[in-house]
Structure formats: C-alpha cells, structure tokens
Design a protein around this motif. Structure first.
Motif, mmCIF file in Angstrom:
data_model
loop_
_atom_site.group_PDB
_atom_site.id
_atom_site.type_symbol
_atom_site.label_atom_id
_atom_site.label_comp_id
_atom_site.label_asym_id
_atom_site.label_seq_id
_atom_site.Cartn_x
_atom_site.Cartn_y
_atom_site.Cartn_z
ATOM 1 N N THR A 248 0.832 -1.194 0.000
ATOM 2 C CA THR A 248 0.000 0.000 0.000
ATOM 3 C C THR A 248 0.872 1.252 0.000
ATOM 4 O OG1 THR A 248 -1.715 1.236 1.171
ATOM 5 C CG2 THR A 248 -0.269 -0.123 2.525
ATOM 6 N N VAL A 272 -1.827 -1.174 -3.830
ATOM 7 C CA VAL A 272 -3.091 -0.506 -3.527
ATOM 8 C C VAL A 272 -2.798 0.969 -3.279
ATOM 9 C CG1 VAL A 272 -4.965 -0.290 -1.852
ATOM 10 C CG2 VAL A 272 -4.205 -2.560 -2.593
ATOM 11 N N ASN A 301 -8.396 2.735 -4.302
ATOM 12 C CA ASN A 301 -8.797 1.760 -3.301
ATOM 13 C C ASN A 301 -8.072 2.082 -2.005
ATOM 14 O OD1 ASN A 301 -10.404 -0.933 -4.210
ATOM 15 N ND2 ASN A 301 -9.347 -0.008 -5.958
ATOM 16 N N LEU A 317 -11.012 -3.808 1.719
ATOM 17 C CA LEU A 317 -10.735 -2.564 1.006
ATOM 18 C C LEU A 317 -12.041 -1.835 0.733
ATOM 19 C CD1 LEU A 317 -8.752 -4.921 -0.848
ATOM 20 C CD2 LEU A 317 -7.575 -2.725 -0.827
#
Length: 419
Positions: A248, A272, A301, A317
């Motif tokens: 992420t 992400v 997301n 998510l």
C-alpha cells in the motif's frame, strides 16, 4: 564517445535560461555546462563541473525522479522528449572513474584547519555534508551505526535500480577527501549528543527517518504486516513463494517493494493506492517498470481493515472517489459508502512514508508537528551547535533534496565556526 551518448549530448540546446538547473534540479547542478564539456569529450572537466554542487552524480543520475525535476523543466520537453540528463550525469561519473579520475581530482588541495565537525549518519545528507566540509579543510568524523556507509543508498534501494558498486565507489571517493569514520556507533545507544558536543565545534545530524508510517487501521499489528522501509533496509524478507502480497502506497518505496517482492517469487503482488494513477508520486518509469514485470495495481482503493487470527488472512478494502476540497490544490480521495470488499492475502507491506525513530524526541531538540527535528534557514536546530538535514529534518523525500540539505548545512557550519 559511444553513439547513444553522443546523440544525447548533442540534443541539449545549451539554453541561456537553464531551467533544468535553476528550476528543476534541487542541487542546482550546472547541467548545460557539464553536458557541453561531455560534448568536447572533456570528461574530467564535466566531472569537476558536477562536483561543484554534488558528490553523488553516479547515484542521482540513476535514481532521481528526473521527470519531475531536471528533465521535467527541460525546454526540449515542451514539444518533445527532454534531454536525458540523468543518463548523462551517471555516464559522467562512470566515464570519469573508468579513466581513473576521482573526487580528489575535482578539488584544489586545502590545508587542514583546526576545526572539527561530527557527522552522525552516513546516508546522502551526511555524506554530502562531510564531503563539502572536508574539501574546505575541516576535520570530519562520520559516526555510523552499521559497518558500511551509504544509508538507504546501500540497501534501501534495490540493486536493479542502483548497483552496490556505484554506491561503494561514491563512498570511497568521499572518504578519500580525508574523512574519518567510526562504525558501529549509534546515537542514543553507543553515545549521546552531550558526549560528543565537547569534542567538536559542530555536529550534523543526518541519521534519516526510516521508520515506516502506519495505516492506523484494525489488524495492522497482525503477523505478516511489514513496513516497506524496514524490509528494504534490513533485507529481512519472508518467503514470498506462492504467496499473495499487497503493497500500500504510491511512491518509489512502494514501487521498490513491489518489484523486489515480485522478483523474490511472490505469486501475486498488488499495489493498492487510494488516489488515481496520475497522482502517484512515484516516477512514471518506475510505475511502468513495475507493470512490465507483472505487478498489479488497484487504484482508488483504500485499506480499511486487516483480518486474521494471529496472522494476516484477508484484507478489507473500500473504493474511493476523487473530489475537489476547498483550499486544496489537488483532488482528494473519499471513501465510497458500501463499496467494501475483501480479498485473500498472505502479506501486507506499508509503504506510506516514514517518520523518525522514537529516540529522536529524547535528544533535547525542538521538533515540528510531524516529529521531525526543527531547523532554521541555516539548517541549525534549537541547539546552536547542532545542525540537521535530510528526512530527519523533514526535507523533501528524494536523495537530491537530502544531499542539498547536507551541502547547505556544511556551508553554514563553516561560516559559523570560523567566525
């Protein structure tokens, strides 16, 4: 000169306004000047020109976000492709070394002065500060917690982006300016600021801020959740073979983590990012390279929960939309209600930025609201004998900006201790 380099050199217009240098480059390298020297095949002269402002050309030429910095300001880029400034900077360093030229050849010899400065941390900011002090005759000692110098350059950036040999050659060049190093010396563990304040005329703090920021979501303390900065720095990866991994974040650290994990045999790696692709701070080339290597992307997301019984099993998510908030220059991501979904995952890597280590708050120095050491325009801290730069002082997160802070701090240290 090889054909490809010759074409890149001749493509430069040698502009009078030099936006690549004055606007694009954090270090204000004399870009058209060193390229003109290359054009004449005056390789030492090209290296000397670069060395007026930087001691990391072999590094910055390879890893700087050139599209956002020097090349992003290139006049030729207005209607076409910009000059390949990064490639030419790296080539200058490589060619100079191939011909036996080193940093010592770029500077005039200076008599040693009776002034002593301690540089804590041997990363980009510390190395640059030490070099610009040493070339002016200041006696410099670097205190380094590891048994090597380079900081994130050595293990924070993967080999496929920055070969270790380049870092080692860069470090050797800098140390050959007459710099002493004390290895296995960690601030807060092996010594304190007060311990060394008595020995030196000034101290420069360049120990970085390599603790990964957390997501602040449920489940992030489960086994299998890692900080991206630590994974790269310590190279202590789990076995990814056959595993699904989510990274992420949207910067170059996220790209480095994703590409490294993918190369280590993960079944599936997905980045992400809560904003759109065009908003990613990572360099376009790094994003494209990751895609070419099979890394997946989930734009817009956001991770809201990590699920598992002791270790990571799933991640929840939520999709986001981008809206223009009052007073903000760029679109902001907002979670879309009831768009939650879950996916199976084995590991999650947080690459959301970094912060200083906890002991920094105990140094007795004023901090800013983000926990970085507060410095003034001279890079001086609340202790007039102590200066700071790089990530520790909240500089912009690129090697060039860290190096600039080290260089400018060195200039101010010299000015203040000689008065």
């Amino acid at each position: 000169m090889i054909k490809g380099v010759e074409e890149k050199v001749n493509y430069c217009l040698n502009c009078k306004v030099k936006p690549c240098s004055l606007k694009g480059c954090p270090l204000n390298n004399h870009i058209p000047d060193f390229i003109q020297a290359l054009k004449k095949e005056e390789y030492l002269e090209a290296y000397k020109i670069l060395s007026e402002t930087t001691v990391l050309p072999g590094v910055c030429g390879r890893i700087c976000p050139h599209e956002k910095q020097c090349q992003g300001s290139c006049v030729r880029g207005i209607k076409g492709e910009p000059v390949s400034i990064g490639d030419l900077e790296a080539y200058t360093f490589d060619k100079a070394h191939e011909l036996g030229y080193h940093l010592l050849d770029c500077y005039e010899k200076t008599e040693k002065k009776d002034k002593k400065v301690a540089v804590l941390g041997g990363g980009p900011a510390g190395l640059t500060c030490a070099a610009f002090l040493a070339k002016e005759g200041i006696q410099v000692t670097i205190y380094e917690k590891y048994d090597y110098l380079g900081g994130l350059l050595m293990f924070g950036i993967p080999d496929f982006r920055l070969p270790k040999e380049i870092v080692e050659n860069t470090v050797k060049d800098i140390l050959d300016l007459g710099i002493e190093v004390k290895y296995h010396q960690e601030l807060g563990k092996d010594f304190t600021l007060k311990d060394i304040e008595k020995e030196y005329d000034a101290i420069f703090l360049g120990i970085g801020a390599n603790c990964s920021s957390k997501m602040e979501v449920e489940g992030e303390d489960l086994e299998g959740v890692y900080g991206g900065n630590e994974l790269l720095e310590y190279n202590l990866h789990p076995d990814y073979k056959g595993k699904k991994v989510i990274v992420t974040g949207g910067g170059n650290v996220a790209m480095d983590c994703a590409r490294t994990i993918n190369r280590l045999g993960a079944k599936e790696v997905t980045v992400v990012y809560r904003r759109a692709e065009e908003q990613m701070p990572a360099e376009k080339k790094e994003i494209q390279d990751a895609k070419n290597e099979g890394v997946q992307f989930a734009f817009q997301n956001n991770i809201v929960k990590i699920i598992g019984n002791g270790k990571v099993e799933k991640v929840e998510l939520i999709k986001t939309k981008l809206i223009q908030k009052e007073g903000e220059s760029r679109l902001s991501p907002v979670n879309i209600e009831n768009s939650n979904y879950q996916v199976d995952v084995d590991y999650i890597v947080m690459a959301l930025g970094s912060k200083p280590q906890k002991f920094v708050k105990d140094l007795g120095l004023e901090l800013n609201k983000w926990g970085n050491i507060q410095v003034d325009e001279d890079y001086k801290t609340s202790n007039p004998k102590v200066y700071a730069g790089g990530d520790l002082a909240g500089m912009k997160g690129t090697v060039a900006w860290a190096a600039k802070s080290g260089r400018e701090a060195a200039k101010n240290i010299i000015k203040n201790i000689e008065n």
